[in-house]
Scaffold this motif. Sequence first.
Motif, PDB file in Angstrom:
ATOM      1  N   VAL A  53       7.762   1.259  -3.886  1.00 46.50           N
ATOM      2  CA  VAL A  53       7.627   2.071  -2.682  1.00 46.50           C
ATOM      3  C   VAL A  53       6.455   1.531  -1.869  1.00 46.50           C
ATOM      4  O   VAL A  53       5.376   1.299  -2.406  1.00 46.50           O
ATOM      5  CB  VAL A  53       7.378   3.553  -3.053  1.00 46.50           C
ATOM      6  N   PRO A  54       6.651   1.295  -0.562  1.00 43.47           N
ATOM      7  CA  PRO A  54       5.546   0.760   0.242  1.00 43.47           C
ATOM      8  C   PRO A  54       4.328   1.678   0.210  1.00 43.47           C
ATOM      9  O   PRO A  54       4.460   2.890   0.093  1.00 43.47           O
ATOM     10  CB  PRO A  54       6.124   0.709   1.653  1.00 43.47           C
ATOM     11  N   PHE A  55       3.148   1.087   0.317  1.00 45.37           N
ATOM     12  CA  PHE A  55       1.923   1.886   0.311  1.00 45.37           C
ATOM     13  C   PHE A  55       1.054   1.447   1.477  1.00 45.37           C
ATOM     14  O   PHE A  55       1.340   0.467   2.152  1.00 45.37           O
ATOM     15  CB  PHE A  55       1.182   1.746  -1.021  1.00 45.37           C
ATOM     16  N   GLY A  56       0.002   2.193   1.717  1.00 42.17           N
ATOM     17  CA  GLY A  56      -0.908   1.844   2.807  1.00 42.17           C
ATOM     18  C   GLY A  56      -0.204   1.865   4.145  1.00 42.17           C
ATOM     19  O   GLY A  56       0.697   2.673   4.380  1.00 42.17           O
ATOM     20  N   CYS A  57      -0.606   0.988   5.040  1.00 42.88           N
ATOM     21  CA  CYS A  57      -0.019   0.945   6.378  1.00 42.88           C
ATOM     22  C   CYS A  57       1.498   0.776   6.318  1.00 42.88           C
ATOM     23  O   CYS A  57       2.223   1.329   7.146  1.00 42.88           O
ATOM     24  CB  CYS A  57      -0.633  -0.195   7.188  1.00 42.88           C
ATOM     25  N   ASP A  58       1.992   0.035   5.336  1.00 42.60           N
ATOM     26  CA  ASP A  58       3.435  -0.205   5.226  1.00 42.60           C
ATOM     27  C   ASP A  58       4.228   1.050   4.896  1.00 42.60           C
ATOM     28  O   ASP A  58       5.452   1.047   4.992  1.00 42.60           O
ATOM     29  CB  ASP A  58       3.723  -1.276   4.173  1.00 42.60           C
ATOM     30  N   SER A  59       3.564   2.130   4.507  1.00 48.00           N
ATOM     31  CA  SER A  59       4.287   3.364   4.186  1.00 48.00           C
ATOM     32  C   SER A  59       4.556   4.216   5.423  1.00 48.00           C
ATOM     33  O   SER A  59       5.269   5.210   5.340  1.00 48.00           O
ATOM     34  CB  SER A  59       3.510   4.184   3.157  1.00 48.00           C
ATOM     35  N   LEU A  60       3.990   3.844   6.560  1.00 49.84           N
ATOM     36  CA  LEU A  60       4.199   4.622   7.786  1.00 49.84           C
ATOM     37  C   LEU A  60       5.635   4.434   8.286  1.00 49.84           C
ATOM     38  O   LEU A  60       6.253   3.397   8.031  1.00 49.84           O
ATOM     39  CB  LEU A  60       3.173   4.214   8.847  1.00 49.84           C
ATOM     40  N   PRO A  61       6.181   5.416   9.019  1.00 48.68           N
ATOM     41  CA  PRO A  61       7.611   5.395   9.329  1.00 48.68           C
ATOM     42  C   PRO A  61       8.080   4.424  10.409  1.00 48.68           C
ATOM     43  O   PRO A  61       9.257   4.103  10.454  1.00 48.68           O
ATOM     44  CB  PRO A  61       7.909   6.839   9.739  1.00 48.68           C
ATOM     45  N   ALA A  63       7.613   0.729  12.847  1.00 49.39           N
ATOM     46  CA  ALA A  63       7.016  -0.614  12.914  1.00 49.39           C
ATOM     47  C   ALA A  63       5.771  -0.599  13.797  1.00 49.39           C
ATOM     48  O   ALA A  63       4.793  -1.285  13.510  1.00 49.39           O
ATOM     49  CB  ALA A  63       8.034  -1.624  13.445  1.00 49.39           C
ATOM     50  N   GLY A  64       5.812   0.206  14.867  1.00 49.97           N
ATOM     51  CA  GLY A  64       4.649   0.302  15.754  1.00 49.97           C
ATOM     52  C   GLY A  64       3.432   0.865  15.045  1.00 49.97           C
ATOM     53  O   GLY A  64       2.314   0.382  15.222  1.00 49.97           O
ATOM     54  N   GLN A  65       3.650   1.901  14.224  1.00 49.18           N
ATOM     55  CA  GLN A  65       2.542   2.482  13.460  1.00 49.18           C
ATOM     56  C   GLN A  65       2.011   1.499  12.420  1.00 49.18           C
ATOM     57  O   GLN A  65       0.806   1.386  12.229  1.00 49.18           O
ATOM     58  CB  GLN A  65       2.987   3.763  12.758  1.00 49.18           C
ATOM     59  N   ILE A  66       2.905   0.811  11.744  1.00 46.77           N
ATOM     60  CA  ILE A  66       2.497  -0.152  10.713  1.00 46.77           C
ATOM     61  C   ILE A  66       1.608  -1.222  11.330  1.00 46.77           C
ATOM     62  O   ILE A  66       0.521  -1.518  10.831  1.00 46.77           O
ATOM     63  CB  ILE A  66       3.728  -0.773  10.026  1.00 46.77           C
ATOM     64  N   SER A  67       2.056  -1.794  12.438  1.00 51.68           N
ATOM     65  CA  SER A  67       1.295  -2.844  13.111  1.00 51.68           C
ATOM     66  C   SER A  67      -0.045  -2.320  13.627  1.00 51.68           C
ATOM     67  O   SER A  67      -1.094  -2.959  13.441  1.00 51.68           O
ATOM     68  CB  SER A  67       2.124  -3.415  14.272  1.00 51.68           C
ATOM     69  N   ALA A  68      -0.022  -1.150  14.261  1.00 49.22           N
ATOM     70  CA  ALA A  68      -1.261  -0.578  14.818  1.00 49.22           C
ATOM     71  C   ALA A  68      -2.248  -0.238  13.705  1.00 49.22           C
ATOM     72  O   ALA A  68      -3.460  -0.448  13.847  1.00 49.22           O
ATOM     73  CB  ALA A  68      -0.939   0.668  15.644  1.00 49.22           C
ATOM     74  N   CYS A  69      -1.754   0.279  12.586  1.00 48.75           N
ATOM     75  CA  CYS A  69      -2.607   0.607  11.449  1.00 48.75           C
ATOM     76  C   CYS A  69      -3.282  -0.653  10.909  1.00 48.75           C
ATOM     77  O   CYS A  69      -4.490  -0.674  10.662  1.00 48.75           O
ATOM     78  CB  CYS A  69      -1.766   1.280  10.368  1.00 48.75           C
ATOM     79  N   LYS A  70      -2.510  -1.722  10.743  1.00 46.39           N
ATOM     80  CA  LYS A  70      -3.068  -2.974  10.222  1.00 46.39           C
ATOM     81  C   LYS A  70      -4.082  -3.572  11.193  1.00 46.39           C
ATOM     82  O   LYS A  70      -5.132  -4.070  10.767  1.00 46.39           O
ATOM     83  CB  LYS A  70      -1.953  -3.972   9.916  1.00 46.39           C
ATOM     84  N   ASN A  71      -3.794  -3.506  12.497  1.00 46.60           N
ATOM     85  CA  ASN A  71      -4.748  -4.015  13.489  1.00 46.60           C
ATOM     86  C   ASN A  71      -6.041  -3.209  13.483  1.00 46.60           C
ATOM     87  O   ASN A  71      -7.134  -3.764  13.590  1.00 46.60           O
ATOM     88  CB  ASN A  71      -4.130  -4.013  14.890  1.00 46.60           C
ATOM     89  N   LEU A  72      -5.921  -1.894  13.354  1.00 45.79           N
ATOM     90  CA  LEU A  72      -7.099  -1.032  13.309  1.00 45.79           C
ATOM     91  C   LEU A  72      -7.915  -1.318  12.053  1.00 45.79           C
ATOM     92  O   LEU A  72      -9.139  -1.463  12.111  1.00 45.79           O
ATOM     93  CB  LEU A  72      -6.694   0.444  13.368  1.00 45.79           C
ATOM     94  N   LEU A  73      -7.248  -1.438  10.920  1.00 46.60           N
ATOM     95  CA  LEU A  73      -7.949  -1.722   9.667  1.00 46.60           C
ATOM     96  C   LEU A  73      -8.654  -3.073   9.731  1.00 46.60           C
ATOM     97  O   LEU A  73      -9.789  -3.216   9.279  1.00 46.60           O
ATOM     98  CB  LEU A  73      -6.971  -1.674   8.491  1.00 46.60           C
ATOM     99  N   THR A  74      -8.006  -4.063  10.337  1.00 49.48           N
ATOM    100  CA  THR A  74      -8.622  -5.383  10.503  1.00 49.48           C
ATOM    101  C   THR A  74      -9.893  -5.281  11.336  1.00 49.48           C
ATOM    102  O   THR A  74     -10.919  -5.871  10.996  1.00 49.48           O
ATOM    103  CB  THR A  74      -7.626  -6.369  11.147  1.00 49.48           C
ATOM    104  N   CYS A  75      -9.843  -4.510  12.423  1.00 49.03           N
ATOM    105  CA  CYS A  75     -11.020  -4.335  13.280  1.00 49.03           C
ATOM    106  C   CYS A  75     -12.142  -3.632  12.522  1.00 49.03           C
ATOM    107  O   CYS A  75     -13.301  -4.046  12.573  1.00 49.03           O
ATOM    108  CB  CYS A  75     -10.648  -3.540  14.533  1.00 49.03           C
ATOM    109  N   ILE A  76     -11.794  -2.564  11.800  1.00 52.89           N
ATOM    110  CA  ILE A  76     -12.794  -1.813  11.041  1.00 52.89           C
ATOM    111  C   ILE A  76     -13.488  -2.723  10.029  1.00 52.89           C
ATOM    112  O   ILE A  76     -14.714  -2.737   9.917  1.00 52.89           O
ATOM    113  CB  ILE A  76     -12.138  -0.607  10.324  1.00 52.89           C
ATOM    114  N   ASN A  77     -12.694  -3.510   9.307  1.00 53.99           N
ATOM    115  CA  ASN A  77     -13.258  -4.394   8.290  1.00 53.99           C
ATOM    116  C   ASN A  77     -14.052  -5.545   8.897  1.00 53.99           C
ATOM    117  O   ASN A  77     -15.114  -5.901   8.402  1.00 53.99           O
ATOM    118  CB  ASN A  77     -12.150  -4.933   7.388  1.00 53.99           C
TER     119      ASN A  77
END
Length: 186
Positions: A53-61, A63-77
């Motif tokens: 089962v996908p986890f983290g950003c990949d668990s969001l429903p 594709a737009g949310q998944i991409s935005a979540c990963k971009n936000l996490l990249t910026c935070i880190n």
Amino acid sequence: GTTGAAGTGVAGTTGAGGAAGNSQNETACGVCELSSSDGNCDPGFLSQDGSGVPFGCDSLPTAGQISACKNLLTCINANNCATNGNGTTAGDNAAEGCYCGPAPETAANCNGGTGVVGKCVAQFHAAALADGAVDPRAASLTAASTEGAFASFIGVASFDPTTAVGMADNIKDCAVHSACTPCNSL
């Protein structure tokens, strides 16, 4: 009789390295998250448990949310801007440090959209807009919305793992509390 000639084997093909590397990262990240003692780090939505089962950003429903979540996490880190609850020292609160900005910015002002100067404001906006496709609390947001409108959603969604905003914050929260270096690239 005579001994037959030795046979020669055919070398196997080399697998794609990227996929395997990512899988190893996800497993290591999951192990890290599962060892976290923080209440916001829930293995049910963040960690790979072997179920597929996908986890983290990949668990969001979406594709737009998944991409935005990963971009936000990249910026935070990348900016190491997450702070403690009042923005004065390093910590797990990405919304406080990366959206509001460093002290003397206060959460009260930030929640109203005043003085927002964090290093990831654009990524928080993009995540909130992506969340608007499925979350009624953000449905009225547009790129032209006021900072107060964005802050109103970001403030309530910042630790809600059903949103791109909250998922990125939660992953950062888990990574800080359990030193999950492998999570930083997911």
